[in-house]
Design a protein around this motif. Structure first.
Motif, PDB file in Angstrom:
ATOM      1  N   MET A 165       0.851  -1.184   0.000  1.00 16.25           N
ATOM      2  CA  MET A 165       0.000   0.000   0.000  1.00 16.25           C
ATOM      3  C   MET A 165       0.890   1.239   0.000  1.00 16.25           C
ATOM      4  N   THR A 166       0.690   2.093  -1.003  1.00 14.55           N
ATOM      5  CA  THR A 166       1.483   3.302  -1.160  1.00 14.55           C
ATOM      6  C   THR A 166       0.572   4.493  -1.426  1.00 14.55           C
ATOM      7  N   ILE A 167       0.807   5.590  -0.731  1.00 18.27           N
ATOM      8  CA  ILE A 167       0.054   6.813  -0.998  1.00 18.27           C
ATOM      9  C   ILE A 167       0.670   7.470  -2.224  1.00 18.27           C
ATOM     10  N   VAL A 168      -0.127   7.610  -3.282  1.00 20.73           N
ATOM     11  CA  VAL A 168       0.334   8.162  -4.545  1.00 20.73           C
ATOM     12  C   VAL A 168       0.077   9.662  -4.608  1.00 20.73           C
ATOM     13  N   GLN A 169      -1.026  10.105  -4.017  1.00 24.22           N
ATOM     14  CA  GLN A 169      -1.443  11.509  -4.056  1.00 24.22           C
ATOM     15  C   GLN A 169      -2.253  11.802  -2.808  1.00 24.22           C
ATOM     16  N   GLU A 170      -2.044  12.958  -2.225  1.00 20.31           N
ATOM     17  CA  GLU A 170      -2.907  13.369  -1.125  1.00 20.31           C
ATOM     18  C   GLU A 170      -2.985  14.876  -1.062  1.00 20.31           C
ATOM     19  N   GLY A 171      -4.092  15.356  -0.541  1.00 15.12           N
ATOM     20  CA  GLY A 171      -4.328  16.792  -0.452  1.00 15.12           C
ATOM     21  C   GLY A 171      -5.817  17.068  -0.485  1.00 15.12           C
ATOM     22  N   ARG A 172      -6.178  18.241  -0.951  1.00 14.57           N
ATOM     23  CA  ARG A 172      -7.595  18.618  -1.045  1.00 14.57           C
ATOM     24  C   ARG A 172      -8.058  18.543  -2.489  1.00 14.57           C
ATOM     25  N   LEU A 173      -9.310  18.112  -2.662  1.00 16.52           N
ATOM     26  CA  LEU A 173      -9.911  18.158  -3.982  1.00 16.52           C
ATOM     27  C   LEU A 173     -10.294  19.601  -4.280  1.00 16.52           C
ATOM     28  N   LYS A 174     -10.241  19.971  -5.525  1.00 18.75           N
ATOM     29  CA  LYS A 174     -10.539  21.335  -5.951  1.00 18.75           C
ATOM     30  C   LYS A 174     -12.047  21.546  -6.033  1.00 18.75           C
ATOM     31  N   ASN A 213     -17.635   6.566   3.276  1.00 17.01           N
ATOM     32  CA  ASN A 213     -17.377   5.282   3.932  1.00 17.01           C
ATOM     33  C   ASN A 213     -16.614   4.302   3.063  1.00 17.01           C
ATOM     34  N   GLU A 214     -16.671   4.505   1.747  1.00 15.56           N
ATOM     35  CA  GLU A 214     -16.018   3.599   0.820  1.00 15.56           C
ATOM     36  C   GLU A 214     -15.075   4.363  -0.098  1.00 15.56           C
ATOM     37  N   VAL A 238      -5.100   9.206  -2.892  1.00 18.73           N
ATOM     38  CA  VAL A 238      -5.123   8.068  -3.802  1.00 18.73           C
ATOM     39  C   VAL A 238      -4.068   7.096  -3.295  1.00 18.73           C
ATOM     40  N   ILE A 239      -4.507   5.866  -3.056  1.00 17.14           N
ATOM     41  CA  ILE A 239      -3.621   4.839  -2.528  1.00 17.14           C
ATOM     42  C   ILE A 239      -3.531   3.695  -3.533  1.00 17.14           C
ATOM     43  N   GLU A 240      -2.310   3.258  -3.826  1.00 20.95           N
ATOM     44  CA  GLU A 240      -2.129   2.097  -4.684  1.00 20.95           C
ATOM     45  C   GLU A 240      -2.247   0.845  -3.823  1.00 20.95           C
ATOM     46  N   GLU A 241      -3.201  -0.008  -4.170  1.00 22.44           N
ATOM     47  CA  GLU A 241      -3.448  -1.246  -3.435  1.00 22.44           C
ATOM     48  C   GLU A 241      -3.498  -2.399  -4.431  1.00 22.44           C
ATOM     49  N   SER A 242      -2.525  -3.267  -4.404  1.00 24.25           N
ATOM     50  CA  SER A 242      -2.478  -4.441  -5.288  1.00 24.25           C
ATOM     51  C   SER A 242      -2.607  -4.055  -6.758  1.00 24.25           C
ATOM     52  N   GLY A 243      -1.911  -3.010  -7.172  1.00 29.86           N
ATOM     53  CA  GLY A 243      -1.921  -2.598  -8.565  1.00 29.86           C
ATOM     54  C   GLY A 243      -3.116  -1.750  -8.965  1.00 29.86           C
ATOM     55  N   ARG A 244      -3.997  -1.442  -8.037  1.00 29.73           N
ATOM     56  CA  ARG A 244      -5.172  -0.607  -8.315  1.00 29.73           C
ATOM     57  C   ARG A 244      -5.034   0.701  -7.551  1.00 29.73           C
ATOM     58  N   TYR A 245      -5.538   1.778  -8.128  1.00 29.32           N
ATOM     59  CA  TYR A 245      -5.526   3.082  -7.470  1.00 29.32           C
ATOM     60  C   TYR A 245      -6.902   3.340  -6.871  1.00 29.32           C
ATOM     61  N   MET A 246      -6.944   3.541  -5.572  1.00 30.65           N
ATOM     62  CA  MET A 246      -8.207   3.749  -4.869  1.00 30.65           C
ATOM     63  C   MET A 246      -8.238   5.169  -4.293  1.00 30.65           C
ATOM     64  N   LEU A 247      -9.333   5.889  -4.583  1.00 32.20           N
ATOM     65  CA  LEU A 247      -9.510   7.247  -4.075  1.00 32.20           C
ATOM     66  C   LEU A 247     -10.309   7.187  -2.780  1.00 32.20           C
ATOM     67  N   HIS A 248      -9.723   7.721  -1.722  1.00 33.58           N
ATOM     68  CA  HIS A 248     -10.369   7.810  -0.406  1.00 33.58           C
ATOM     69  C   HIS A 248     -10.671   9.287  -0.156  1.00 33.58           C
TER      70      HIS A 248
END
Length: 73
Positions: free
Chosen positions: A1-10, A65-66, A50-60
């Motif tokens: 698990m790697t954080i690829v991007q973080e901050g505020r959405l515009k 909740n999801e 955005v976190i890379e999880e098992s080759g997929r990019y997931m936006l939190h």
């Protein structure tokens, strides 16, 4: 698990919708929702990452909740 991007959405965030939904971070980097998933939530400039999880990019997004799968736009 790697954080690829973080901050505020515009601007205004209104949740997840479909493959045409683009999420832009304050620094200008954009991510596009990968599949249909509708979840409404209104927020102004929420914190997100955005976190890379098992080759997929997931936006939190703060307050959701999801996470949703995204790809670079």
């Amino acid at each position: 698990m790697t954080i690829v991007q973080e901050g505020r959405l515009k601007g205004v965030f209104t949740g997840f919708k479909d493959q045409n939904t683009v999420f832009e971070f304050a620094n200008g980097r954009k991510w596009r929702q990968k599949s249909y998933r509708y979840m409404y939530r209104y927020a102004y400039r929420p914190e997100a990452k955005v976190i890379e999880e098992s080759g997929r990019y997931m936006l939190h997004v703060e307050g959701m909740n999801e996470a949703i799968e995204v790809r670079r736009a």
